[in-house]
Design an enzyme around this catalytic site. Structure first.
Site: not given
Length: 202
Positions: A75-77
């Site tokens: 996951s990455d934001q």
């Protein structure tokens, strides 16, 4: 090839983020955390949502050889203000600048999520958008907020699960957990597609 039902896959969180670890632990305690390896440099003219998806997949894939027979979560934001990406501030001055820019504005947070089956090599990939409308903030408000919460490791310079909620006029999105860094609603669907029912997982 399907994973044998008698030997359920290990769930691996490709992250050392304490925020993502806490989020995932609300679904299950049966997982391990491993630090991924991924170049987080944005490509020229790469859109925020595309960057978030690419990095989520890259983080998951970086662990494929270390965790066979596993379901790896990457996951990455990426936060975006008027087309400009906002990274983790790292210190007070950068955070003050970010919140000053965000005052009265709508900041869009794009959280990429990838679930990789390391045995089959197949993956599910998506991005969840969550928009935050900031209040008109004074310099004094920003200063006191930063001293109290010190959100220097958070994209956008706030912690929505903490005092940061007071910075907002409105929040818009289908999955509030995505704002903290891991879209649990979408992840639950992905795990179901792999035969993992969180509600019956022991």
């Amino acid at each position: 090839m399907q994973m044998p039902s008698s030997n359920p896959p290990q769930i691996v969180l490709a992250s050392t983020s304490p925020y993502r670890k806490v989020l995932l632990s609300t679904l299950t305690s049966s997982f391990v955390c491993t630090s991924p390896s991924a170049d987080e440099t944005a490509q020229p003219d790469e859109a925020a949502d595309a960057l978030a998806q690419r990095l989520a997949r890259a983080k998951a894939e970086s662990l494929i050889n270390h965790h066979p027979y596993s379901l790896i979560i990457g996951s990455d934001q990426v936060a975006s203000l008027n087309g400009h990406c906002l990274g983790k501030p790292g210190n007070y001055d950068n955070a003050f600048t970010q919140l000053s820019m965000s005052s009265g504005q709508i900041v869009s947070f794009f959280t990429g999520i990838c679930l990789l089956n390391s045995q089959s090599g197949k993956y599910q990939l998506d991005v969840v958008q969550f928009d935050v409308h900031f209040r008109q903030l004074t310099k004094e408000q920003i200063h006191h907020y930063l001293l109290r919460e010190q959100p220097y490791d958070c994209a956008g310079s706030f912690k929505s699960e903490g005092l940061g909620i007071a910075l907002f006029e409105e929040m818009r999105g289908s999955d509030p957990s995505s704002l903290i860094g891991l879209p649990l609603i979408r992840l639950t669907h992905m795990l179901m597609n792999e035969g993992i029912d969180i509600l019956t997982l022991e």
